[in-house]
Design a protein around this motif. Structure first.
Motif, PDB file in Angstrom:
ATOM      1  N   ARG A   1      -3.658  56.312 -16.927  1.00  0.00           N
ATOM      2  CA  ARG A   1      -4.513  54.884 -15.729  1.00  0.00           C
ATOM      3  C   ARG A   1      -6.003  56.224 -14.621  1.00  0.00           C
ATOM      4  O   ARG A   1      -5.628  56.341 -14.046  1.00  0.00           O
ATOM      5  CB  ARG A   1      -3.025  55.159 -14.974  1.00  0.00           C
ATOM      6  N   LEU A   2      -6.590  56.881 -15.866  1.00  0.00           N
ATOM      7  CA  LEU A   2      -7.316  57.748 -15.186  1.00  0.00           C
ATOM      8  C   LEU A   2      -9.028  56.720 -14.654  1.00  0.00           C
ATOM      9  O   LEU A   2      -9.585  57.353 -14.193  1.00  0.00           O
ATOM     10  CB  LEU A   2      -7.566  58.827 -16.327  1.00  0.00           C
ATOM     11  N   ASN A   3      -8.457  55.374 -14.590  1.00  0.00           N
ATOM     12  CA  ASN A   3     -10.125  54.648 -15.199  1.00  0.00           C
ATOM     13  C   ASN A   3     -10.294  55.140 -13.073  1.00  0.00           C
ATOM     14  O   ASN A   3      -9.014  54.825 -12.346  1.00  0.00           O
ATOM     15  CB  ASN A   3      -9.840  53.594 -15.628  1.00  0.00           C
ATOM     16  N   ALA A   4     -11.537  54.491 -12.437  1.00  0.00           N
ATOM     17  CA  ALA A   4     -12.106  54.559 -11.615  1.00  0.00           C
ATOM     18  C   ALA A   4     -10.802  53.887 -10.918  1.00  0.00           C
ATOM     19  O   ALA A   4     -10.020  52.505 -10.909  1.00  0.00           O
ATOM     20  CB  ALA A   4     -13.235  54.141 -11.084  1.00  0.00           C
ATOM     21  N   ARG A   5     -10.977  53.665  -9.621  1.00  0.00           N
ATOM     22  CA  ARG A   5     -10.659  52.621  -8.991  1.00  0.00           C
ATOM     23  C   ARG A   5     -11.275  50.584  -8.632  1.00  0.00           C
ATOM     24  O   ARG A   5     -10.124  49.705  -8.132  1.00  0.00           O
ATOM     25  CB  ARG A   5     -10.154  53.229  -7.302  1.00  0.00           C
ATOM     26  N   ASN A   6     -12.051  50.876  -9.256  1.00  0.00           N
ATOM     27  CA  ASN A   6     -12.356  49.906  -9.475  1.00  0.00           C
ATOM     28  C   ASN A   6     -12.116  49.005 -11.215  1.00  0.00           C
ATOM     29  O   ASN A   6     -13.252  48.368 -11.230  1.00  0.00           O
ATOM     30  CB  ASN A   6     -13.731  50.057  -9.222  1.00  0.00           C
ATOM     31  N   ALA A   7     -11.519  49.205 -11.898  1.00  0.00           N
ATOM     32  CA  ALA A   7     -10.874  49.030 -12.804  1.00  0.00           C
ATOM     33  C   ALA A   7      -9.963  47.804 -12.862  1.00  0.00           C
ATOM     34  O   ALA A   7      -9.196  48.647 -11.853  1.00  0.00           O
ATOM     35  CB  ALA A   7     -10.188  50.069 -13.693  1.00  0.00           C
ATOM     36  N   VAL A   8     -10.076  46.603 -13.499  1.00  0.00           N
ATOM     37  CA  VAL A   8      -8.788  45.543 -12.849  1.00  0.00           C
ATOM     38  C   VAL A   8      -8.805  45.571 -14.654  1.00  0.00           C
ATOM     39  O   VAL A   8      -9.435  45.054 -16.085  1.00  0.00           O
ATOM     40  CB  VAL A   8     -10.212  44.451 -12.702  1.00  0.00           C
ATOM     41  N   TYR A   9      -7.537  45.735 -14.847  1.00  0.00           N
ATOM     42  CA  TYR A   9      -7.333  45.369 -15.750  1.00  0.00           C
ATOM     43  C   TYR A   9      -6.447  44.196 -16.544  1.00  0.00           C
ATOM     44  O   TYR A   9      -5.833  42.959 -16.137  1.00  0.00           O
ATOM     45  CB  TYR A   9      -5.858  46.053 -16.011  1.00  0.00           C
ATOM     46  N   GLY A  10      -6.672  43.809 -18.094  1.00  0.00           N
ATOM     47  CA  GLY A  10      -6.300  42.119 -17.967  1.00  0.00           C
ATOM     48  C   GLY A  10      -5.010  41.725 -17.649  1.00  0.00           C
ATOM     49  O   GLY A  10      -4.058  42.402 -18.042  1.00  0.00           O
ATOM     50  N   GLU A  11      -4.478  40.632 -17.533  1.00  0.00           N
ATOM     51  CA  GLU A  11      -2.936  39.694 -17.422  1.00  0.00           C
ATOM     52  C   GLU A  11      -2.533  40.086 -18.671  1.00  0.00           C
ATOM     53  O   GLU A  11      -1.213  40.337 -18.417  1.00  0.00           O
ATOM     54  CB  GLU A  11      -3.477  38.595 -16.629  1.00  0.00           C
ATOM     55  N   LYS A  12      -3.173  39.929 -19.738  1.00  0.00           N
ATOM     56  CA  LYS A  12      -2.098  39.830 -20.999  1.00  0.00           C
ATOM     57  C   LYS A  12      -2.189  41.723 -21.276  1.00  0.00           C
ATOM     58  O   LYS A  12      -1.749  41.770 -22.502  1.00  0.00           O
ATOM     59  CB  LYS A  12      -3.449  39.273 -21.773  1.00  0.00           C
ATOM     60  N   SER A  13      -3.039  42.345 -20.605  1.00  0.00           N
ATOM     61  CA  SER A  13      -2.845  43.752 -20.682  1.00  0.00           C
ATOM     62  C   SER A  13      -1.662  44.896 -20.768  1.00  0.00           C
ATOM     63  O   SER A  13      -0.580  44.102 -19.593  1.00  0.00           O
ATOM     64  CB  SER A  13      -3.893  44.488 -20.639  1.00  0.00           C
ATOM     65  N   ARG A  14      -1.079  45.180 -22.590  1.00  0.00           N
ATOM     66  CA  ARG A  14      -0.356  45.625 -22.052  1.00  0.00           C
ATOM     67  C   ARG A  14       0.115  47.771 -23.040  1.00  0.00           C
ATOM     68  O   ARG A  14      -0.794  47.287 -23.618  1.00  0.00           O
ATOM     69  CB  ARG A  14       1.499  45.821 -22.925  1.00  0.00           C
ATOM     70  N   ILE A  15      -0.071  48.485 -22.034  1.00  0.00           N
ATOM     71  CA  ILE A  15       0.522  50.007 -22.728  1.00  0.00           C
ATOM     72  C   ILE A  15       2.038  49.887 -22.218  1.00  0.00           C
ATOM     73  O   ILE A  15       2.577  50.438 -21.398  1.00  0.00           O
ATOM     74  CB  ILE A  15      -0.276  50.612 -22.484  1.00  0.00           C
ATOM     75  N   THR A  16       2.856  50.254 -24.289  1.00  0.00           N
ATOM     76  CA  THR A  16       3.939  50.912 -23.781  1.00  0.00           C
ATOM     77  C   THR A  16       3.735  52.135 -24.465  1.00  0.00           C
ATOM     78  O   THR A  16       3.785  52.325 -25.577  1.00  0.00           O
ATOM     79  CB  THR A  16       4.720  49.813 -25.104  1.00  0.00           C
ATOM     80  N   LEU A  17       4.457  52.882 -23.167  1.00  0.00           N
ATOM     81  CA  LEU A  17       4.410  54.178 -24.049  1.00  0.00           C
ATOM     82  C   LEU A  17       6.244  54.758 -24.337  1.00  0.00           C
ATOM     83  O   LEU A  17       6.962  54.529 -23.352  1.00  0.00           O
ATOM     84  CB  LEU A  17       4.190  55.754 -23.092  1.00  0.00           C
TER      85      LEU A  17
END
Lengths: 332, 334
Positions: A56-72
């Protein structure tokens, strides 16, 4: 093998003056524990944005997609990375379970604070150990990455170290918190070949010792061939091919991957002409329709490439490619 | 013999004064007694790690840094210049004949000038064209050679990709009609897929316009594919120099051998066979005695620590500066 991190349908867009710019488009992959994944692509292909999304290091203007998922998958159970909000929770993916090393180590150390102080500081952020213990571990790590006289180096500033030493110090710092996943963004690009070889060896040793997963970002396929277990190739935000390193390098399926390998100057055949991938990577503001590679593809099939987004096809159980050339080979 | 080389350097040294310590001034020897001949029309490669002095040598030959020792001459069909004393009108003339292409096409182009103005600037500064029409005609001619069209000329650099920008830099370097171009890491900042394109363009220019190139690079596979002749530098010294094929087929200096074996192989099953050089290039302010490579050389003996080897010319065009190269022939570093 057990999954360490799962990325599903990752889409990252940036809000800019020119509108919403897509940097990563519907990317999915899984990295297992102890596995090294090479992430290859040109500048602008979205490889760094993908890696930064994991922390989650992308700049503040980054928008993640609704279906996007990252599971650690951490020791305490699965963490939904994109849902983390508080600074306290984010600590887990920022230097706790995930660490990152960068291309330019000079820019990654604070210039006016000693290397040691920076190492101790991050250890104390991620654990409740004492300062003395943190120093002990830091010196141990510096020693482990092959820095001579680590106790003295501990009190030095980044500018006092040579390029190779600095990169080693950064690796030591990234690994001192014993992360489960290491993201290495072009860690050897700024180094000379002889130093690069040393750093690659060091990273291989550390993988087997600490059993981490590594996402190794580079544009150098030689470095990938030497380090990675599997390779993911990105082009203009799309993951276009993925498979075991031997398969992808010896038997590339996507015309772009084939072009990348053909463009490499090879030492065993000096008569072979250098064949560039024709054309330039389009601007992210003008993403081509259909297959994003169709504007440069030497094997374009016709309108289908210009209009239809190719779906992922498996050419064998572990090797997948997104290209219409392979459409008929595996029924959807 | 064949015609005179374009560039002839003998015992060329470049030193920089740095600080002033207790014992007086310290001199940093960036280029240290280098002998070099660059044949006319050749594509001459210069390789070495950072700190080896390859960039300084290139700049010295362009008279962009002062030469502090030895001699260097430039001679084409029309003029013959002594680069150590060149000044005034002759130096201005040399600026037209010798040009530089930089590494980073993002930093080398002014963001506030159109591509046309960027390429035209050297013509105007050097007073090579009289009228705007003449300038435009020349700019268009050179732009076409670098595959830039009229539409491109009207735009600003930010609108271009790395490969296109590098083609603009090349056009700017070509516009004064140079005979000699120093290309300093000119493809290092480019993506692999674009790199080949720029390299092919440089080769075509060398061929079509009969320009001699000094191609400075740390990337050995790129050098192997583009250069006719390669010289290897280490800590300011030239340690080996040979025609490309000879050098890559049978390197003689242990440093060159180590450099070659450090190139990551594209074969995933060929891992870890490489001979790894230990340590790093020493600081140029605190240079080792004797052979400068002895601190990292797996074959160093007492002689290497005491006496600096001279560049030998065994007569086969394959020069090397190593005390033990004959003994080590055919041997790969262990």
């Amino acid at each position: 093998m057990t999954a360490l991190i799962e990325v599903e349908n990752l889409t990252v867009q940036f809000r800019t003056d020119e509108g919403l710019v897509t940097a990563v488009d519907d990317v999915s992959f899984t990295l297992d524990k102890g596995q090294v994944m090479g992430l290859v692509g040109e500048s602008g292909s979205g490889k760094s944005v993908t890696a930064k999304a994991l922390m989650r290091l992308n700049a503040r203007n980054a928008v993640y997609g609704e279906k996007s998922r990252i599971t650690l998958h951490s020791e305490t159970g699965p963490i939904d990375v994109l849902k983390l909000t508080s600074a306290r929770d984010l600590k887990i993916v920022r230097g706790g379970a995930i660490s990152m090393i960068f291309q330019e180590p000079m820019a990654s150390f604070a210039p006016a604070i000693t290397i040691g102080k920076q190492m101790v500081e991050q250890l104390q952020i991620h654990s409740d150990m004492s300062k003395a213990r943190a120093k002990e571990i830091s010196v141990e790590m510096l020693d482990r990455v092959g820095i001579s006289d680590p106790a003295r180096r501990f009190d030095q500033y980044a500018f006092e170290l040579s390029g190779g030493m600095r990169q080693r110090a950064m690796i030591a710092m990234a690994l001192s918190t014993k992360p489960k996943l290491l993201i290495a963004d072009e860690p050897t690009t700024a180094l000379d070949v002889t130093i690069q070889a040393q750093v690659i060896d060091l990273m291989k040793d550390l993988v087997s010792e600490f059993h981490m997963g590594i996402v190794f970002i580079t544009h150098d396929l030689g470095v990938i061939a030497q380090t990675a277990d599997k390779v993911s190739v990105m082009y203009l935000g799309r993951l276009i091919e993925e498979g075991p390193v031997r398969e992808v390098i010896r038997n590339p399926k996507h015309p772009y991957t084939q072009g990348l390998i053909a463009a490499l100057p090879k030492l065993d055949d000096l008569d072979a002409p250098l064949t560039p991938v024709a054309g330039d990577i389009p601007s992210p503001l003008e993403r081509p329709s259909g297959c994003v590679f169709h504007t440069r593809c030497p094997q374009i099939l016709g309108d289908i490439c210009k209009t239809d987004l190719p779906r992922d096809r498996r050419v064998d159980p572990v090797h997948r490619v997104a290209c219409h050339l392979h459409d008929e080979k595996t029924p959807a | 013999m064949t015609e005179r080389p374009l560039i002839t350097a003998r015992d060329l040294s470049v030193g920089f004064k740095i600080g002033s310590g207790f014992f007086g001034k310290q001199i940093l020897k960036a280029v240290d007694h280098v002998d070099l001949d660059i044949a006319r029309g050749s594509f001459f490669g210069l390789v070495g790690e950072s700190g080896s002095g390859k960039t300084t040598l290139g700049r010295a030959l362009l008279k962009a840094v002062p030469i502090t020792g030895g001699s260097a001459r430039y001679g084409d069909e029309e003029v013959d210049y002594d680069l150590t004393t060149l000044s005034g009108a002759e130096l201005r003339d040399y600026r037209k004949r010798a040009q530089l292409i930089f590494q980073d096409p993002y930093a080398a182009l002014s963001p506030r000038m159109t591509v046309r103005d960027i390429i035209a600037e050297p013509l105007e500064v050097m007073g090579l064209t009289k009228t705007r029409e003449e300038t435009d005609a020349r700019v268009r001619e050179i732009a076409a050679k670098c595959r830039l069209n009229l539409e491109h000329l009207r735009r600003f650099p930010h609108a271009f990709s790395g490969g296109q920008r590098q083609r603009i830099s090349i056009a700017r370097a070509l516009v004064s009609g140079p005979r000699f171009i120093v290309a300093d890491e000119s493809v290092a900042a480019l993506d692999v897929s674009i790199q080949a394109d720029v390299l092919n363009l440089l080769k075509q220019i060398q061929h079509d316009l009969r320009i001699t190139f000094l191609f400075i690079s740390h990337d050995l596979s790129v050098v192997a594919h583009t250069c006719d002749h390669v010289a290897v530098m280490y800590l300011g010294r030239l340690v080996e120099s040979a025609p490309t094929r000879t050098l890559f087929a049978a390197p003689r200096h242990p440093y060159t051998k180590a450099l070659f074996s450090a190139i990551p192989s594209l074969d995933p099953d060929d891992r870890g066979s490489a001979q790894k050089l230990q340590g790093e290039i020493p600081s140029p302010t605190n240079q080792p005695t004797g052979c400068k490579f002895h601190t990292r050389c797996p074959f160093a003996v007492d002689l290497c620590r005491k006496e600096e080897p001279a560049l030998e010319h065994p007569g086969d065009g394959h020069e090397v500066a190593c005390h033990r190269w004959r003994e080590l022939l055919g041997q790969t570093a262990a």
